[in-house]
Design an enzyme around this catalytic site. Sequence first.
Site, short mmCIF file in Angstrom:
data_model
loop_
_atom_site.label_atom_id
_atom_site.label_comp_id
_atom_site.label_asym_id
_atom_site.label_seq_id
_atom_site.Cartn_x
_atom_site.Cartn_y
_atom_site.Cartn_z
N GLU A 29 122.79 93.88 -25.44
CA GLU A 29 122.53 94.63 -26.67
C GLU A 29 121.82 93.75 -27.70
O GLU A 29 120.92 94.21 -28.42
CB GLU A 29 123.84 95.18 -27.25
CG GLU A 29 123.61 96.09 -28.45
CD GLU A 29 124.88 96.80 -28.92
OE1 GLU A 29 124.82 97.46 -29.97
OE2 GLU A 29 125.93 96.68 -28.25
N HIS B 284 104.62 67.49 -30.84
CA HIS B 284 106.00 67.13 -31.16
C HIS B 284 105.93 65.79 -31.88
O HIS B 284 105.19 64.89 -31.47
CB HIS B 284 106.80 67.02 -29.87
CG HIS B 284 108.29 66.90 -30.05
ND1 HIS B 284 108.93 67.33 -31.18
CD2 HIS B 284 109.25 66.40 -29.25
CE1 HIS B 284 110.24 67.12 -31.05
NE2 HIS B 284 110.45 66.53 -29.89
N TYR C 230 100.51 68.72 -17.70
CA TYR C 230 100.36 70.14 -17.38
C TYR C 230 101.72 70.72 -16.99
O TYR C 230 101.88 71.35 -15.96
CB TYR C 230 99.34 70.32 -16.25
CG TYR C 230 98.63 71.66 -16.25
CD1 TYR C 230 97.68 71.95 -17.22
CD2 TYR C 230 98.92 72.63 -15.30
CE1 TYR C 230 97.03 73.17 -17.23
CE2 TYR C 230 98.28 73.86 -15.30
CZ TYR C 230 97.34 74.12 -16.27
OH TYR C 230 96.69 75.33 -16.28
N GLN D 290 103.98 72.54 -22.34
CA GLN D 290 103.00 73.02 -23.30
C GLN D 290 101.57 72.99 -22.75
O GLN D 290 100.72 73.78 -23.17
CB GLN D 290 103.05 72.17 -24.58
CG GLN D 290 104.13 72.57 -25.56
CD GLN D 290 103.86 73.89 -26.25
OE1 GLN D 290 102.73 74.33 -26.38
NE2 GLN D 290 104.94 74.54 -26.70
N ASP E 38 112.71 70.44 -35.32
CA ASP E 38 112.61 70.86 -33.93
C ASP E 38 113.85 70.48 -33.13
O ASP E 38 114.41 71.31 -32.41
CB ASP E 38 111.36 70.22 -33.29
CG ASP E 38 111.10 70.74 -31.89
OD1 ASP E 38 110.61 71.87 -31.76
OD2 ASP E 38 111.41 70.03 -30.92
N ASP F 240 108.54 63.76 -23.74
CA ASP F 240 108.76 62.58 -24.57
C ASP F 240 108.99 61.34 -23.72
O ASP F 240 108.45 60.26 -24.01
CB ASP F 240 109.96 62.81 -25.50
CG ASP F 240 109.71 63.92 -26.51
OD1 ASP F 240 108.55 64.05 -26.97
OD2 ASP F 240 110.64 64.67 -26.82
N ALA F 241 109.78 61.47 -22.66
CA ALA F 241 110.04 60.32 -21.79
C ALA F 241 108.78 59.87 -21.07
O ALA F 241 108.49 58.67 -20.96
CB ALA F 241 111.13 60.67 -20.77
#
Length: 348
Positions: A248, A124, A38, A41, A208, A100-101
Amino acid sequence: MAEMNFGGVVENVVTREEFPLEKAREVLKNETIAVIGYGVQGPGQALNLRDNGFNVIIGQRKGGKTWEKAIADGWVPGETLFDIEEAAAKGTIIQYLLSDAAQIEVWPKLKPHLTAGKALYFSHGFGITFNDRTGIVPPSDIDVILVAPKGSGTSLRRMFLEGRGLNSSFAIFQDATGKAKERTIALGIGVGSGYLFETDFKREVYSDLTGERGTLMGAIQGILLAQYEVLRENGHTPSEAFNETVEELTQSLMPLFAEKGMDWMYANCSTTAQRGALDWMGPFHDATKPVFAKLYSEVACGNEAQRSIDTNSKSDYREKLEDELKALRESEMWRTGAVVRKLRPENN
């Protein structure tokens, strides 16, 4: 699945019109979706799924900030919020949304709960594509699928609440049940995708990692800082340098080319700006393309993945990461940005 022409190349896409939310609910009506993690994502996908009427539970380590965040978001301990292993045991679809880890670390505890017929879902392709390094090798009797929203979980949730959708890629790595694709598309619609485009795990992670290190984050910060520094070194004030470099771009020009493309944005700028942009885009392209080529090569050979694994597995990685982020946050350019944002009319 519809065929769409993208600049002369035909690709397969799935839209909400051809696969409506009602159909997604029907496909997943007997499924329990266990969202593991949690952090980035997890909240966006879980909350969107819940609001769209799916049966969702959360698996998260007890006692930490993210556990408390889940409670604050309405997940109830013992009912819809559990520790990771209990949620994995209860779920028929396991959304593996840890970092990932953390995926590498938790995998030995998760794997025993991946019983026949379940689905293991990723956002992923890292863990599967580099499984010789991560050790994430799923059982052969489950579906292994992917839906990857093209943005942060925060953006996914924000756009959902605005009635919009964030485009996502989807992929099937393993179809053990014969219903992997149907499950995947239903989940993609459920999490709030604008449309879904087909890929595979390897292409997803290669694009990615290149994008994050390139125009999405790494390259954009490098280019912005380089221009800011040149303006400051030539006597321009922090406010002027920041406005011409960042404000800008983000507040005026990005909305124009997000709406109708770069050519339309060019057409809505002065002829002086058009001439200069057309003259200078070539030198910038030629200067940066070799860097992007080197970056892609480093991703494809696994070096970027290994660097990430090595760095993020160290006990002090969070402290070192925060030090680097603090240096970025406290740089003159972004301290100036904080002041400029406060001065925007909507904040006054």
